[in-house]
Design a protein around this motif. Structure first.
Motif, PDB file in Angstrom:
ATOM      1  N   HIS A 111       0.809  -1.214   0.000  1.00  0.00           N
ATOM      2  CA  HIS A 111       0.000   0.000   0.000  1.00  0.00           C
ATOM      3  C   HIS A 111       0.850   1.275   0.000  1.00  0.00           C
ATOM      4  N   VAL A 112       2.169   1.118  -0.134  1.00  0.00           N
ATOM      5  CA  VAL A 112       3.056   2.275  -0.118  1.00  0.00           C
ATOM      6  C   VAL A 112       2.893   3.082  -1.410  1.00  0.00           C
ATOM      7  N   GLY A 113       2.786   4.413  -1.259  1.00  0.00           N
ATOM      8  CA  GLY A 113       2.740   5.308  -2.404  1.00  0.00           C
ATOM      9  C   GLY A 113       1.442   5.304  -3.179  1.00  0.00           C
ATOM     10  N   GLN A 114       0.373   4.786  -2.615  1.00  0.00           N
ATOM     11  CA  GLN A 114      -0.909   4.711  -3.319  1.00  0.00           C
ATOM     12  C   GLN A 114      -1.697   6.011  -3.155  1.00  0.00           C
ATOM     13  N   ARG A 115      -2.566   6.278  -4.122  1.00  0.00           N
ATOM     14  CA  ARG A 115      -3.364   7.510  -4.106  1.00  0.00           C
ATOM     15  C   ARG A 115      -4.289   7.548  -2.896  1.00  0.00           C
ATOM     16  N   VAL A 116      -4.904   6.415  -2.552  1.00  0.00           N
ATOM     17  CA  VAL A 116      -5.810   6.357  -1.411  1.00  0.00           C
ATOM     18  C   VAL A 116      -5.663   5.017  -0.726  1.00  0.00           C
ATOM     19  N   VAL A 117      -5.746   5.021   0.590  1.00  0.00           N
ATOM     20  CA  VAL A 117      -5.665   3.806   1.408  1.00  0.00           C
ATOM     21  C   VAL A 117      -6.929   3.731   2.254  1.00  0.00           C
ATOM     22  N   LEU A 118      -7.582   2.578   2.203  1.00  0.00           N
ATOM     23  CA  LEU A 118      -8.772   2.321   3.018  1.00  0.00           C
ATOM     24  C   LEU A 118      -8.405   1.329   4.110  1.00  0.00           C
ATOM     25  N   ARG A 119      -8.643   1.721   5.360  1.00  0.00           N
ATOM     26  CA  ARG A 119      -8.362   0.834   6.491  1.00  0.00           C
ATOM     27  C   ARG A 119      -9.679   0.493   7.183  1.00  0.00           C
ATOM     28  N   MET A 120      -9.884  -0.803   7.418  1.00  0.00           N
ATOM     29  CA  MET A 120     -11.080  -1.266   8.122  1.00  0.00           C
ATOM     30  C   MET A 120     -10.657  -2.236   9.213  1.00  0.00           C
ATOM     31  N   ASP A 121     -11.482  -2.326  10.237  1.00  0.00           N
ATOM     32  CA  ASP A 121     -11.146  -3.127  11.415  1.00  0.00           C
ATOM     33  C   ASP A 121     -12.308  -4.059  11.737  1.00  0.00           C
ATOM     34  N   LEU A 122     -11.982  -5.314  12.041  1.00  0.00           N
ATOM     35  CA  LEU A 122     -13.003  -6.279  12.425  1.00  0.00           C
ATOM     36  C   LEU A 122     -13.246  -6.205  13.926  1.00  0.00           C
ATOM     37  N   ARG A 123     -14.500  -6.257  14.317  1.00  0.00           N
ATOM     38  CA  ARG A 123     -14.860  -6.175  15.733  1.00  0.00           C
ATOM     39  C   ARG A 123     -14.909  -7.571  16.334  1.00  0.00           C
ATOM     40  N   ASP A 124     -14.271  -7.734  17.498  1.00  0.00           N
ATOM     41  CA  ASP A 124     -14.305  -9.002  18.240  1.00  0.00           C
ATOM     42  C   ASP A 124     -13.903 -10.169  17.336  1.00  0.00           C
ATOM     43  N   PHE A 125     -12.717 -10.071  16.743  1.00  0.00           N
ATOM     44  CA  PHE A 125     -12.284 -11.032  15.723  1.00  0.00           C
ATOM     45  C   PHE A 125     -12.277 -12.464  16.247  1.00  0.00           C
ATOM     46  N   PHE A 126     -11.544 -12.743  17.317  1.00  0.00           N
ATOM     47  CA  PHE A 126     -11.445 -14.109  17.826  1.00  0.00           C
ATOM     48  C   PHE A 126     -12.761 -14.619  18.421  1.00  0.00           C
ATOM     49  N   PRO A 127     -13.374 -13.889  19.359  1.00  0.00           N
ATOM     50  CA  PRO A 127     -14.604 -14.440  19.965  1.00  0.00           C
ATOM     51  C   PRO A 127     -15.781 -14.541  19.007  1.00  0.00           C
ATOM     52  N   SER A 128     -15.717 -13.886  17.840  1.00  0.00           N
ATOM     53  CA  SER A 128     -16.819 -13.993  16.881  1.00  0.00           C
ATOM     54  C   SER A 128     -16.744 -15.271  16.049  1.00  0.00           C
ATOM     55  N   ILE A 129     -15.673 -16.036  16.183  1.00  0.00           N
ATOM     56  CA  ILE A 129     -15.529 -17.294  15.440  1.00  0.00           C
ATOM     57  C   ILE A 129     -15.979 -18.430  16.354  1.00  0.00           C
ATOM     58  N   PRO A 130     -17.113 -19.074  16.080  1.00  0.00           N
ATOM     59  CA  PRO A 130     -17.668 -20.072  17.011  1.00  0.00           C
ATOM     60  C   PRO A 130     -17.027 -21.442  16.866  1.00  0.00           C
ATOM     61  N   ARG A 131     -17.269 -22.262  17.872  1.00  0.00           N
ATOM     62  CA  ARG A 131     -16.737 -23.632  17.875  1.00  0.00           C
ATOM     63  C   ARG A 131     -17.230 -24.429  16.673  1.00  0.00           C
ATOM     64  N   ALA A 132     -18.493 -24.251  16.293  1.00  0.00           N
ATOM     65  CA  ALA A 132     -19.036 -25.012  15.168  1.00  0.00           C
ATOM     66  C   ALA A 132     -18.240 -24.754  13.893  1.00  0.00           C
ATOM     67  N   ARG A 133     -17.770 -23.529  13.727  1.00  0.00           N
ATOM     68  CA  ARG A 133     -16.992 -23.204  12.533  1.00  0.00           C
ATOM     69  C   ARG A 133     -15.622 -23.882  12.565  1.00  0.00           C
ATOM     70  N   ILE A 134     -15.030 -23.977  13.739  1.00  0.00           N
ATOM     71  CA  ILE A 134     -13.743 -24.652  13.885  1.00  0.00           C
ATOM     72  C   ILE A 134     -13.900 -26.146  13.622  1.00  0.00           C
ATOM     73  N   GLN A 135     -14.946 -26.740  14.158  1.00  0.00           N
ATOM     74  CA  GLN A 135     -15.189 -28.162  13.921  1.00  0.00           C
ATOM     75  C   GLN A 135     -15.442 -28.432  12.440  1.00  0.00           C
ATOM     76  N   ALA A 136     -16.165 -27.525  11.772  1.00  0.00           N
ATOM     77  CA  ALA A 136     -16.393 -27.674  10.338  1.00  0.00           C
ATOM     78  C   ALA A 136     -15.087 -27.590   9.567  1.00  0.00           C
ATOM     79  N   LEU A 137     -14.161 -26.747  10.023  1.00  0.00           N
ATOM     80  CA  LEU A 137     -12.848 -26.651   9.378  1.00  0.00           C
ATOM     81  C   LEU A 137     -12.102 -27.974   9.466  1.00  0.00           C
ATOM     82  N   PHE A 138     -12.101 -28.583  10.651  1.00  0.00           N
ATOM     83  CA  PHE A 138     -11.405 -29.872  10.803  1.00  0.00           C
ATOM     84  C   PHE A 138     -12.091 -30.960   9.973  1.00  0.00           C
ATOM     85  N   ARG A 139     -13.412 -30.892   9.817  1.00  0.00           N
ATOM     86  CA  ARG A 139     -14.085 -31.854   8.939  1.00  0.00           C
ATOM     87  C   ARG A 139     -13.676 -31.639   7.487  1.00  0.00           C
TER      88      ARG A 139
END
Length: 445
Positions: free
Chosen positions: A206-234
């Protein structure tokens, strides 16, 4: 009875193949020994019912089949003619998706195999997986819990709960990290907690670009539930009972008394929301497996955002919960509308944007990402550099004990780490700080 055995066999056949109509029909034909006319329409209805990104559970597929009118009509009409293949009536072990077929992960085909692989007794495995949620119950004594808790208040006023696994559980999680999770490739846009990538590689595109957009995720880790992790292992290929326990080991539900810390002064409504969020089984911030699992769970969103950025001539990178996009004049003209599309995709994928932290930074102002400046080159922020330089200078003049206001147990290592970080970003500035650091009289501490 024919119906339950056929529904189980068909469920396993559907789950064993790729989620495409031809693959599902071929697998079902192999299981039944004949290409019945009703299989293809059934596969189409299956695809519609399970259109999400995660591989469904076997019992959910069985329930779908037993409620499907077309399947029930076929059972009534052809039950005496179907020759069920025996291998589809029993568990078939590892069943990775096509993309995971060549990943060098260990084959673990049963719960006893998992206990042996982790060096645990069966009862110990169930305890650490905690699928019954004993960690969450208030009656569980502190000494029997697998985590230690510390609630922190962030500058924004929100709350973060650090959930640190105790040594034995951390050892188990590290084994899962090094022998399974690190064998799975991450998306090229992910730069946090990935070997060979860093905060510097996150900012560099992103160095030297005309415009940079920064966004932030809220509650990144706790928003990922156990069911999603189990589905990943499946998805990796592990049978459901194994995937359930691997997911249980890597997730946690925080008890209510984890928030009872003296001096925790927060808004009562925010505290109630945080308690509800962390009470659901989630990725704990503090477990060694959480960063890698978060990156893998965000793979699909990284694919979608990379494609969206490419469509408008922009670059995209992600460092944990920090998202960065940048581009030229064309991107500048549509960046506001683009950010709305990004938020919509994140919402569809189960993540949420912290809108107050969204920033659109054009040339002429300081374009900063994750504490680094990206205007002309990757650089440390001037106030941070000046602050560290002042601390080092005061250590030389007045002794290091005068500057250890946060009571670091190893203040020398703390300062050396900060100097090394600057050296990794800007070697010239780091050299100047290193020269001051070498003059500090550490014998006074």
């Amino acid at each position: 009875m024919w119906k339950p055995s056929l529904s189980t066999a068909l469920a396993r056949a559907f789950l064993a193949g790729e989620p495409t109509l031809e693959q599902l029909t071929a697998r079902a034909t192999e299981a039944l020994g004949k290409r019945w006319r009703w299989l293809r329409p059934l596969a189409q209805r299956y695809l519609k019912a399970f259109a999400g990104p995660s591989r469904p559970r076997q019992h959910d597929v069985v329930e779908f089949l037993l409620r499907d009118k077309g399947f029930l009509r076929a059972w009534l009409k052809y039950s005496g003619e179907v020759a069920l293949r025996k291998r589809w009536a029993r568990s078939s072990g590892m069943q990775p998706v096509a993309a995971a077929a060549n990943w060098p992960v260990p084959a673990i085909e049963s719960v006893p195999d998992l206990a042996d692989w982790l060096g645990l007794y069966p009862g110990e495995l169930e305890w650490f997986a905690d699928l019954r949620g004993l960690e969450y119950h208030r009656k569980t004594p502190q000494i029997l819990r697998n985590y230690r808790y510390r609630a922190l208040t962030k500058l924004s006023g929100s709350i973060r709960l650090i959930e640190a696994p105790k040594p034995r559980l951390k050892e188990i999680q590290r084994q899962i990290l090094t022998r399974i999770l690190e064998k799975i490739p991450t998306h090229p846009a992910a730069h946090g907690f990935v070997k060979g990538r860093s905060i510097k590689t996150f900012v560099a595109p992103h160095v030297g670009q005309r415009v940079v957009l920064r966004m932030d995720l809220r509650d990144f880790f706790p928003s990922i539930p156990r069911a999603r992790i189990q589905a990943l292992f499946r998805t990796v290929g592990y049978p459901e009972p194994v995937a359930d326990r691997l997911g249980g080991i890597c997730t946690n539900a925080a008890p209510q008394d984890a928030w009872k810390h003296p001096g925790l002064d927060v808004d009562p409504q925010q505290l109630r929301e945080a308690r509800a969020l962390y009470a659901r089984p989630h990725l704990p911030q503090g477990a060694p497996t959480s960063p890698a699992l978060a990156n893998l769970c965000a793979f699909r969103v990284d694919c979608r955002l990379s494609g969206l950025a490419k469509a408008v001539g922009a670059q995209y990178t992600r460092y944990a919960d920090d998202l960065a996009f940048s581009g030229g004049d064309d991107f500048d003209r549509r960046v506001e509308r683009f950010s709305i599309h990004v938020a919509a995709i994140l919402h569809e994928e189960g993540f949420h944007v912290h809108h107050r932290k969204t920033r659109i930074m054009r040339q002429g102002v300081r374009q900063h990402l994750a504490g680094l400046v990206a205007n002309e080159r990757v650089n440390v922020m001037r106030p941070d550099f000046d602050r560290l330089k002042a601390i080092l200078t005061n250590c030389v003049r007045h002794g290091p004990e005068s500057q250890n206001r946060d009571a670091h147990s190893n203040f020398r290592m703390h300062l050396e780490g900060r100097v090394a970080f600057v050296e990794s970003i800007n070697p010239a500035k780091g050299k100047r700080l290193r020269a001051i650091f070498e003059r500090i009289p550490w014998g006074m501490l």
